[in-house]
Design an enzyme around this catalytic site. Structure first.
Site, short mmCIF file in Angstrom:
data_model
loop_
_atom_site.label_atom_id
_atom_site.label_comp_id
_atom_site.label_asym_id
_atom_site.label_seq_id
_atom_site.Cartn_x
_atom_site.Cartn_y
_atom_site.Cartn_z
N LYS A 1 0.85 -1.21 0.00
CA LYS A 1 0.00 0.00 0.00
C LYS A 1 0.87 1.25 0.00
O LYS A 1 0.70 2.15 -0.82
CB LYS A 1 -0.94 0.00 1.22
CG LYS A 1 -1.88 -1.19 1.30
CD LYS A 1 -2.82 -1.12 2.47
CE LYS A 1 -2.15 -1.17 3.84
NZ LYS A 1 -1.47 -2.46 4.13
N ARG B 1 -9.90 0.67 8.52
CA ARG B 1 -9.47 -0.68 8.85
C ARG B 1 -10.54 -1.45 9.61
O ARG B 1 -10.33 -2.61 9.96
CB ARG B 1 -8.24 -0.60 9.74
CG ARG B 1 -6.93 -0.79 9.02
CD ARG B 1 -5.87 -0.68 10.08
NE ARG B 1 -4.68 -1.34 9.72
CZ ARG B 1 -3.66 -0.73 9.13
NH1 ARG B 1 -3.73 0.53 8.79
NH2 ARG B 1 -2.56 -1.41 8.89
N ARG C 1 11.76 -5.29 4.91
CA ARG C 1 11.41 -3.90 4.64
C ARG C 1 12.33 -2.94 5.40
O ARG C 1 12.72 -3.18 6.54
CB ARG C 1 9.97 -3.63 5.07
CG ARG C 1 9.65 -2.13 5.02
CD ARG C 1 8.21 -1.82 5.05
NE ARG C 1 7.53 -2.31 6.23
CZ ARG C 1 6.23 -2.25 6.39
NH1 ARG C 1 5.48 -1.74 5.45
NH2 ARG C 1 5.69 -2.74 7.48
N ARG D 1 11.22 -1.12 10.88
CA ARG D 1 10.15 -0.72 11.81
C ARG D 1 10.09 -1.66 13.01
O ARG D 1 10.31 -2.86 12.86
CB ARG D 1 8.80 -0.76 11.07
CG ARG D 1 8.38 0.60 10.58
CD ARG D 1 7.21 0.55 9.62
NE ARG D 1 6.04 -0.17 10.09
CZ ARG D 1 4.90 -0.23 9.41
NH1 ARG D 1 4.78 0.40 8.25
NH2 ARG D 1 3.86 -0.90 9.88
N ARG E 1 -0.55 -9.13 13.25
CA ARG E 1 -1.20 -8.13 12.38
C ARG E 1 -2.03 -8.81 11.29
O ARG E 1 -3.09 -8.31 10.92
CB ARG E 1 -0.15 -7.21 11.76
CG ARG E 1 0.32 -6.15 12.76
CD ARG E 1 1.68 -5.61 12.42
NE ARG E 1 1.74 -4.85 11.19
CZ ARG E 1 2.88 -4.54 10.57
NH1 ARG E 1 4.04 -4.94 11.08
NH2 ARG E 1 2.85 -3.85 9.48
P1 AP5 Z 1 4.75 -1.60 1.91
O1 AP5 Z 1 4.42 -0.79 0.70
O2 AP5 Z 1 5.51 -0.95 2.99
O3 AP5 Z 1 3.45 -2.35 2.45
P2 AP5 Z 1 2.15 -1.79 3.21
O4 AP5 Z 1 0.97 -2.45 2.55
O5 AP5 Z 1 2.18 -0.32 3.27
O6 AP5 Z 1 2.39 -2.49 4.60
P3 AP5 Z 1 2.31 -1.87 6.09
O7 AP5 Z 1 3.04 -2.80 7.00
O8 AP5 Z 1 2.72 -0.44 6.09
O9 AP5 Z 1 0.84 -2.00 6.33
P4 AP5 Z 1 0.17 -2.02 7.66
O10 AP5 Z 1 -1.19 -1.89 7.14
O11 AP5 Z 1 0.41 -3.19 8.51
O12 AP5 Z 1 0.90 -0.84 8.48
P5 AP5 Z 1 0.51 0.68 8.76
O13 AP5 Z 1 1.73 1.48 8.77
O14 AP5 Z 1 -0.60 1.10 7.88
O15 AP5 Z 1 5.54 -2.90 1.38
C1 AP5 Z 1 6.01 -3.89 2.29
C2 AP5 Z 1 7.40 -4.39 1.82
O16 AP5 Z 1 7.25 -5.12 0.60
C3 AP5 Z 1 8.39 -3.25 1.52
O17 AP5 Z 1 9.66 -3.67 1.92
C4 AP5 Z 1 8.31 -3.10 -0.02
O18 AP5 Z 1 9.52 -2.60 -0.58
C5 AP5 Z 1 8.01 -4.52 -0.47
N1 AP5 Z 1 7.15 -4.57 -1.65
C6 AP5 Z 1 6.06 -3.79 -1.93
N2 AP5 Z 1 5.50 -4.15 -3.11
C7 AP5 Z 1 6.25 -5.20 -3.58
C8 AP5 Z 1 6.18 -6.02 -4.77
N3 AP5 Z 1 5.21 -5.82 -5.68
N4 AP5 Z 1 7.10 -7.01 -4.90
C9 AP5 Z 1 8.07 -7.21 -3.96
N5 AP5 Z 1 8.20 -6.47 -2.84
C10 AP5 Z 1 7.29 -5.47 -2.65
O19 AP5 Z 1 -0.03 0.56 10.24
C11 AP5 Z 1 0.82 0.22 11.32
C12 AP5 Z 1 0.03 0.07 12.59
O20 AP5 Z 1 -0.62 1.33 12.91
C13 AP5 Z 1 -1.13 -0.94 12.53
O21 AP5 Z 1 -0.68 -2.24 12.83
C14 AP5 Z 1 -2.06 -0.38 13.60
O22 AP5 Z 1 -1.61 -0.72 14.88
C15 AP5 Z 1 -1.92 1.13 13.43
N6 AP5 Z 1 -2.93 1.69 12.52
C16 AP5 Z 1 -2.69 2.28 11.31
N7 AP5 Z 1 -3.84 2.67 10.73
C17 AP5 Z 1 -4.84 2.31 11.59
C18 AP5 Z 1 -6.27 2.40 11.53
N8 AP5 Z 1 -6.90 2.93 10.47
N9 AP5 Z 1 -6.96 1.92 12.59
C19 AP5 Z 1 -6.34 1.40 13.66
N10 AP5 Z 1 -5.01 1.24 13.77
C20 AP5 Z 1 -4.26 1.70 12.73
MG MG Z 2 2.37 1.11 4.86
#
Ligand code: AP5
Ligand code: MG
Ligand code: ZN
Length: 220
Positions: A13, A88, A127, A160, A171
């Site tokens: 994402k 979410r 990552r 991270r 997660r």
């Molecule tokens: P990346 O693009 O970083 O993936 P992502 O989908 O953004 O994954 P996140 O871990 O950021 O998602 P998340 O939803 O768990 O975390 P968030 O920060 O939103 O890609 C991942 C890796 O793969 C990278 O190394 C990239 O280079 C690689 N990659 C990407 N595409 C690829 C491809 N096509 N091929 C190969 N490699 C690839 O949230 C963190 C925490 O915050 C949550 O756990 C929760 O506690 C809290 N939080 C955030 N939002 C909310 C909400 N709305 N409600 C409640 N809690 C929340």
């Molecule tokens: Mg992300």
């Protein structure tokens, strides 16, 4: 355009959001990035959010919804936005619908990046993220040009705290229980679109541009 990105942790994402946001000139709003910024600045919100994030749990809706409400009223959202990692929960999705209704607006699409679980652990543990601009890299699939330094802003990239295998498994469980129902929610509203997230990063982006281009011309 008004877009939300859905998909499990590690789906890509954040990676795709950077390119979509540049291409469509809309702000990239990641609730995860907002929480991490508050954690690094040790704000009261950051201190509270950290308790949940470190365990891989969702931050409670009452904190998260208000953050998005405050962000969407900023001027740069007048021509659209890209929400990454929000909503979410069904509660958060309903709150978003009300926020948009009050402005006489509606979503263009909820774009699901589909990636099966077997890809996720490898993606997350490899990552690296920029501490300054939030750009995401991968030691194998998307390495920085200079080791340890962000390609965009030159600052340090780090792992991270919540990217340990144990937290990622938690997660993924939380995603299944609380976020997966949004797929049905947006399907029922005829707003769901899907992209295969297992392809190379550039190919995923090309497909996304095709999907968004078609939606954009339908809606205009
Ligand atoms: P990346 O693009 O970083 O993936 P992502 O989908 O953004 O994954 P996140 O871990 O950021 O998602 P998340 O939803 O768990 O975390 P968030 O920060 O939103 O890609 C991942 C890796 O793969 C990278 O190394 C990239 O280079 C690689 N990659 C990407 N595409 C690829 C491809 N096509 N091929 C190969 N490699 C690839 O949230 C963190 C925490 O915050 C949550 O756990 C929760 O506690 C809290 N939080 C955030 N939002 C909310 C909400 N709305 N409600 C409640 N809690 C929340
Ligand atoms: Mg992300
Ligand atoms: Zn950077």
């Amino acid at each position: 355009m008004k877009i939300i990105l859905l998909g499990p942790p590690g789906a890509g994402k954040g990676t795709q959001a950077k390119s979509i946001s540049n291409n469509y000139s809309i702000p990239h709003i990641s609730t995860g990035d907002i929480f991490r910024k508050n954690i690094s600045e040790r704000t009261p919100l950051g201190i509270e959010a950290k308790k949940y994030i470190d365990r891989g749990h969702l931050v409670p809706d009452e904190l998260t919804i208000d953050i998005v409400k405050d962000r969407l009223i900023e001027k740069d959202c007048d021509n659209g936005f890209l929400l990454d990692g929000y909503p979410r929960t069904v509660n958060q999705a309903e709150a978003l619908e009300i926020m948009l209704k009050e402005r006489g607006e509606k979503l263009d699409t909820a774009l699901l990046i589909k990636v099966p679980k077997e890809f996720i652990i490898d993606r997350m543990t490899g990552r690296r993220v920029c501490t300054t601009c939030g750009a995401s890299y991968h030691i194998k699939y998307n390495p920085t040009k200079i080791a340890g330094k962000c390609d965009i802003c030159g600052n340090f990239v780090i792992q991270r705290d919540d990217d340990t295998e144990e937290t990622v498994v938690e997660r993924l469980d939380i995603y299944d229980a609380q976020t997966q129902p949004l797929i049905e929610y947006y399907t029922n509203k005829n707003l769901l679109s899907e992209v295969d997230g297992t392809q190379a990063i550039n190919d995923v982006f090309k497909n996304i541009c095709g999907i968004l281009g078609a939606i954009n011309s339908d809606n205009n």
